[in-house]
Scaffold this motif. Structure first.
Motif, PDB file in Angstrom:
ATOM      1  N   ALA A   9       0.831  -1.200   0.000  1.00 14.98           N
ATOM      2  CA  ALA A   9       0.000   0.000   0.000  1.00 14.98           C
ATOM      3  C   ALA A   9       0.870   1.256   0.000  1.00 14.98           C
ATOM      4  O   ALA A   9       0.583   2.226  -0.712  1.00 14.98           O
ATOM      5  CB  ALA A   9      -0.931   0.004   1.214  1.00 14.98           C
ATOM      6  N   PHE A  10       1.953   1.232   0.787  1.00 13.25           N
ATOM      7  CA  PHE A  10       2.873   2.374   0.821  1.00 13.25           C
ATOM      8  C   PHE A  10       3.511   2.595  -0.547  1.00 13.25           C
ATOM      9  O   PHE A  10       3.590   3.723  -1.028  1.00 13.25           O
ATOM     10  CB  PHE A  10       3.952   2.168   1.884  1.00 13.25           C
ATOM     11  N   ALA A  11       3.941   1.507  -1.187  1.00 11.77           N
ATOM     12  CA  ALA A  11       4.587   1.615  -2.496  1.00 11.77           C
ATOM     13  C   ALA A  11       3.633   2.185  -3.538  1.00 11.77           C
ATOM     14  O   ALA A  11       4.009   3.053  -4.331  1.00 11.77           O
ATOM     15  CB  ALA A  11       5.116   0.251  -2.938  1.00 11.77           C
ATOM     16  N   TRP A  12       2.372   1.730  -3.542  1.00 10.65           N
ATOM     17  CA  TRP A  12       1.401   2.250  -4.498  1.00 10.65           C
ATOM     18  C   TRP A  12       1.081   3.709  -4.206  1.00 10.65           C
ATOM     19  O   TRP A  12       0.903   4.511  -5.121  1.00 10.65           O
ATOM     20  CB  TRP A  12       0.127   1.411  -4.497  1.00 10.65           C
ATOM     21  N   GLY A  13       0.975   4.072  -2.927  1.00 11.68           N
ATOM     22  CA  GLY A  13       0.746   5.470  -2.568  1.00 11.68           C
ATOM     23  C   GLY A  13       1.900   6.356  -3.009  1.00 11.68           C
ATOM     24  O   GLY A  13       1.703   7.456  -3.524  1.00 11.68           O
ATOM     25  N   LEU A  14       3.128   5.845  -2.828  1.00  9.94           N
ATOM     26  CA  LEU A  14       4.315   6.585  -3.264  1.00  9.94           C
ATOM     27  C   LEU A  14       4.331   6.741  -4.781  1.00  9.94           C
ATOM     28  O   LEU A  14       4.613   7.814  -5.298  1.00  9.94           O
ATOM     29  CB  LEU A  14       5.578   5.867  -2.781  1.00  9.94           C
ATOM     30  N   ALA A  15       3.989   5.670  -5.479  1.00 11.56           N
ATOM     31  CA  ALA A  15       3.964   5.733  -6.950  1.00 11.56           C
ATOM     32  C   ALA A  15       2.899   6.713  -7.436  1.00 11.56           C
ATOM     33  O   ALA A  15       3.143   7.505  -8.346  1.00 11.56           O
ATOM     34  CB  ALA A  15       3.717   4.343  -7.528  1.00 11.56           C
ATOM     35  N   SER A  16       1.720   6.678  -6.816  1.00 12.33           N
ATOM     36  CA  SER A  16       0.653   7.574  -7.266  1.00 12.33           C
ATOM     37  C   SER A  16       0.958   9.023  -6.910  1.00 12.33           C
ATOM     38  O   SER A  16       0.561   9.932  -7.633  1.00 12.33           O
ATOM     39  CB  SER A  16      -0.688   7.161  -6.676  1.00 12.33           C
ATOM     40  N   GLY A  17       1.649   9.253  -5.830  1.00 15.60           N
ATOM     41  CA  GLY A  17       2.001  10.612  -5.429  1.00 15.60           C
ATOM     42  C   GLY A  17       3.224  11.158  -6.132  1.00 15.60           C
ATOM     43  O   GLY A  17       3.489  12.359  -6.090  1.00 15.60           O
ATOM     44  N   SER A  18       3.995  10.301  -6.795  1.00 16.04           N
ATOM     45  CA  SER A  18       5.218  10.765  -7.441  1.00 16.04           C
ATOM     46  C   SER A  18       4.925  11.720  -8.593  1.00 16.04           C
ATOM     47  O   SER A  18       5.731  12.602  -8.883  1.00 16.04           O
ATOM     48  CB  SER A  18       6.048   9.583  -7.931  1.00 16.04           C
ATOM     49  N   GLY A  19       3.782  11.556  -9.235  1.00 13.58           N
ATOM     50  CA  GLY A  19       3.407  12.474 -10.307  1.00 13.58           C
ATOM     51  C   GLY A  19       3.297  13.904  -9.799  1.00 13.58           C
ATOM     52  O   GLY A  19       3.661  14.858 -10.497  1.00 13.58           O
ATOM     53  N   LEU A  20       2.814  14.060  -8.576  1.00 14.81           N
ATOM     54  CA  LEU A  20       2.714  15.383  -7.972  1.00 14.81           C
ATOM     55  C   LEU A  20       4.100  16.004  -7.816  1.00 14.81           C
ATOM     56  O   LEU A  20       4.319  17.166  -8.162  1.00 14.81           O
ATOM     57  CB  LEU A  20       2.024  15.281  -6.610  1.00 14.81           C
ATOM     58  N   LEU A  21       5.047  15.224  -7.312  1.00 13.41           N
ATOM     59  CA  LEU A  21       6.405  15.740  -7.119  1.00 13.41           C
ATOM     60  C   LEU A  21       7.078  16.059  -8.446  1.00 13.41           C
ATOM     61  O   LEU A  21       7.738  17.092  -8.590  1.00 13.41           O
ATOM     62  CB  LEU A  21       7.238  14.735  -6.326  1.00 13.41           C
ATOM     63  N   ILE A  22       6.912  15.181  -9.413  1.00 14.78           N
ATOM     64  CA  ILE A  22       7.507  15.414 -10.739  1.00 14.78           C
ATOM     65  C   ILE A  22       6.911  16.679 -11.363  1.00 14.78           C
ATOM     66  O   ILE A  22       7.633  17.524 -11.896  1.00 14.78           O
ATOM     67  CB  ILE A  22       7.304  14.184 -11.647  1.00 14.78           C
ATOM     68  N   GLY A  23       5.595  16.819 -11.278  1.00 12.22           N
ATOM     69  CA  GLY A  23       4.943  18.011 -11.808  1.00 12.22           C
ATOM     70  C   GLY A  23       5.386  19.280 -11.091  1.00 12.22           C
ATOM     71  O   GLY A  23       5.560  20.331 -11.717  1.00 12.22           O
ATOM     72  N   ALA A  24       5.575  19.187  -9.772  1.00 13.34           N
ATOM     73  CA  ALA A  24       6.035  20.361  -9.021  1.00 13.34           C
ATOM     74  C   ALA A  24       7.430  20.784  -9.456  1.00 13.34           C
ATOM     75  O   ALA A  24       7.698  21.982  -9.631  1.00 13.34           O
ATOM     76  CB  ALA A  24       6.016  20.054  -7.528  1.00 13.34           C
ATOM     77  N   VAL A  25       8.315  19.821  -9.654  1.00 13.15           N
ATOM     78  CA  VAL A  25       9.674  20.143 -10.097  1.00 13.15           C
ATOM     79  C   VAL A  25       9.647  20.773 -11.491  1.00 13.15           C
ATOM     80  O   VAL A  25      10.315  21.786 -11.742  1.00 13.15           O
ATOM     81  CB  VAL A  25      10.572  18.883 -10.065  1.00 13.15           C
ATOM     82  N   ILE A  26       8.858  20.193 -12.390  1.00 14.05           N
ATOM     83  CA  ILE A  26       8.747  20.761 -13.737  1.00 14.05           C
ATOM     84  C   ILE A  26       8.175  22.176 -13.660  1.00 14.05           C
ATOM     85  O   ILE A  26       8.678  23.101 -14.309  1.00 14.05           O
ATOM     86  CB  ILE A  26       7.878  19.857 -14.642  1.00 14.05           C
ATOM     87  N   GLY A  27       7.154  22.364 -12.842  1.00 13.11           N
ATOM     88  CA  GLY A  27       6.541  23.677 -12.707  1.00 13.11           C
ATOM     89  C   GLY A  27       7.473  24.722 -12.127  1.00 13.11           C
ATOM     90  O   GLY A  27       7.420  25.897 -12.491  1.00 13.11           O
ATOM     91  N   LEU A  28       8.337  24.298 -11.212  1.00  7.24           N
ATOM     92  CA  LEU A  28       9.265  25.247 -10.603  1.00  7.24           C
ATOM     93  C   LEU A  28      10.408  25.645 -11.527  1.00  7.24           C
ATOM     94  O   LEU A  28      10.867  26.784 -11.505  1.00  7.24           O
ATOM     95  CB  LEU A  28       9.848  24.649  -9.318  1.00  7.24           C
TER      96      LEU A  28
END
Length: 136
Positions: A9-28
């Motif tokens: 469950a932690f791994a899937w949550g991390l995978a699903s949340g990684s898009g947010l981090l990637i998008g934030a880095v691209i946006g910054l």
């Protein structure tokens, strides 16, 4: 739930949340044209509306009935409204524009909105694993 299920469950949550981090880095760090930002936001909004309308609401209604589904829907809408008003009063009034706001207000508004969106999403992913059916 055993340790293996919790890890999955932690791994899937991390995978699903990684898009947010990637998008934030691209946006910054990337200077994207407004048209590209609008295209991505429109696509994401369409996907979200489709998932809610055709999958989540029907499944929730089948599990819990009308009152909990309507209560959760209205409660979430009320929370988003209250937070939106608070962010606007705190200087994020123009947070929906791609230009930078005063004192990072736009960034704070986007971060708060993303957190409010991703916490319930991650909980749903984790709960879907409890049923033993895998990630939906």
């Amino acid at each position: 739930m055993n340790a293996g299920d919790a890890g999955l469950a932690f791994a899937w949550g991390l995978a699903s949340g990684s898009g947010l981090l990637i998008g934030a880095v691209i946006g910054l760090y990337a200077n994207l044209p407004r048209r590209a930002v609008a295209l991505v936001m429109g696509f994401g909004s369409g996907i979200l509306i489709s998932v809610i309308a055709f999958d989540l609401m029907d499944e929730a209604f089948g599990h819990a009935g009308l009152l909990p589904v309507v209560g959760g829907f209205l409660g979430g809408a009320a929370l988003f409204t209250v937070v939106s008003i608070a962010l606007a009063r705190a200087g994020g009034r123009h947070r929906k524009r791609s230009a930078h706001g005063p004192d990072g207000a736009n960034a704070r508004a986007i971060a708060v909105g993303s957190i409010m969106d991703n916490i319930p999403e991650s909980i749903v992913i984790g709960l879907s694993l409890i049923d033993g059916k895998g990630v939906a």
